[in-house]
Design an enzyme around this catalytic site. Structure first.
Site, short mmCIF file in Angstrom:
data_model
loop_
_atom_site.label_atom_id
_atom_site.label_comp_id
_atom_site.label_asym_id
_atom_site.label_seq_id
_atom_site.Cartn_x
_atom_site.Cartn_y
_atom_site.Cartn_z
N ASP A 179 43.03 47.52 42.95
CA ASP A 179 42.65 46.97 44.27
C ASP A 179 43.19 47.73 45.49
O ASP A 179 43.62 47.10 46.48
CB ASP A 179 43.08 45.49 44.37
CG ASP A 179 42.41 44.61 43.33
OD1 ASP A 179 41.62 45.13 42.53
OD2 ASP A 179 42.70 43.40 43.31
N LYS A 203 36.09 42.92 40.00
CA LYS A 203 36.66 41.70 39.42
C LYS A 203 36.62 40.56 40.44
O LYS A 203 36.98 40.76 41.60
CB LYS A 203 38.09 41.97 38.92
CG LYS A 203 39.09 42.38 39.99
CD LYS A 203 40.40 42.78 39.34
CE LYS A 203 41.53 43.03 40.31
NZ LYS A 203 41.93 41.92 41.16
N CYS A 249 47.80 40.67 42.13
CA CYS A 249 46.83 41.26 41.19
C CYS A 249 47.47 42.20 40.17
O CYS A 249 47.00 42.29 39.04
CB CYS A 249 45.72 41.96 41.97
SG CYS A 249 44.70 40.75 42.85
N1 TIU Z 1 44.67 42.46 44.98
C1 TIU Z 1 45.42 41.40 45.28
O1 TIU Z 1 46.61 41.36 45.03
N2 TIU Z 1 44.78 40.38 45.97
C2 TIU Z 1 45.43 39.50 46.81
O2 TIU Z 1 44.83 38.58 47.33
N3 TIU Z 1 46.75 39.77 47.04
C3 TIU Z 1 47.57 39.11 47.90
O3 TIU Z 1 48.76 39.41 47.89
N4 TIU Z 1 47.08 38.21 48.73
#
Ligand code: TIU
Length: 227
Positions: free
Chosen positions: A29, A134, A167
């Site tokens: 991500d 995802k 994530c």
């Molecule tokens: N990729 C991921 O960690 N999505 C989130 O929403 N992370 C947060 O820390 N909010």
């Protein structure tokens, strides 16, 4: 002999051994909406600088991993433009003024195809590198990641990306339960919250490596360069 290919890098709680041909770099991500000033994460008041320090180490590692001809997999958190895969609970959580699917600073927030949903230019996927879209925090939930890894004979994951406690941790736990050994690189993962960065890494390596190992990118780069 399979053992002739085994590389070892320093890690906690003990050194991590891997056969590069059976290992994938999983970059979680690294999307514009989480990392860029003016993105969704910044709009929520988060300090994106805490995540941006991971860009350069990830860029160096990705370059070395590609140079060694090894498998790279990227993930992106997001949803279908019709939001049919967005759980109502996720949509309303937090009672924010803006939520997933609304117009944000870089297009509709966490919607596939929008600018903010895409991966930052510094780490942009190359043709042939699988990109896993995802809908959840974990990279295995409702995706074909496990099938892709099995088809390529992968049993070890070097994991980087954001955020450490959300994530990255969710994906490592999912991977661990599916039988993968995961090495998380502390300089290549980031959290908006320094205390969660520290604890998120401790949780992985505690109790003899209950979810996996924690190491540093320079050691992986050094190991694969010598292979
Ligand atoms: N990729 C991921 O960690 N999505 C989130 O929403 N992370 C947060 O820390 N909010």
């Amino acid at each position: 002999m399979a053992h002739e290919k085994l590389l070892t890098v320093p890690a906690e709680p003990y050194p991590f051994e891997f056969d590069p041909a059976r290992s994938a770099l999983l970059i979680i991500d690294m999307q514009r909406d989480f990392l860029e000033p003016g993105g969704f994460g910044a709009m929520l008041g988060n300090d994106v600088g805490q995540l941006r320090r991971t860009i350069e180490p990830n860029r160096r590692l990705l370059g070395a991993w590609r140079e060694a001809g090894l498998l790279v997999i990227h993930t992106r958190e997001g949803h279908r433009p019709d939001l049919a895969d967005l759980p109502p609970a996720k949509q309303v959580r937090g009672h924010g003024a803006k939520t997933i699917g609304d117009d944000g600073p870089m297009g509709r927030i966490l919607v596939r195809g929008e600018a903010g949903h895409d991966i930052i230019p510094e780490l942009y996927p190359k043709t042939g590198e699988p990109v896993i879209d995802k809908p959840g925090k974990g990279a295995f939930f409702a995706t074909d990641l496990h099938a892709i890894l099995q088809n390529r004979g992968i049993d070890r994951l070097v994991v980087t990306g954001v955020t450490t406690e959300v994530c990255v941790n969710t994906s490592v736990r999912e991977a661990n339960d599916r039988g993968y050994d995961c090495l998380v690189l502390e300089d290549c993962v980031g959290s908006y919250f320094p205390e969660f960065q520290e604890m998120g890494l401790k949780m992985i390596k505690a109790q003899g490596g209950i979810f996996g190992w924690v190491g540093k990118s320079a050691d992986v780069i050094g190991a694969i360069a010598k292979k």
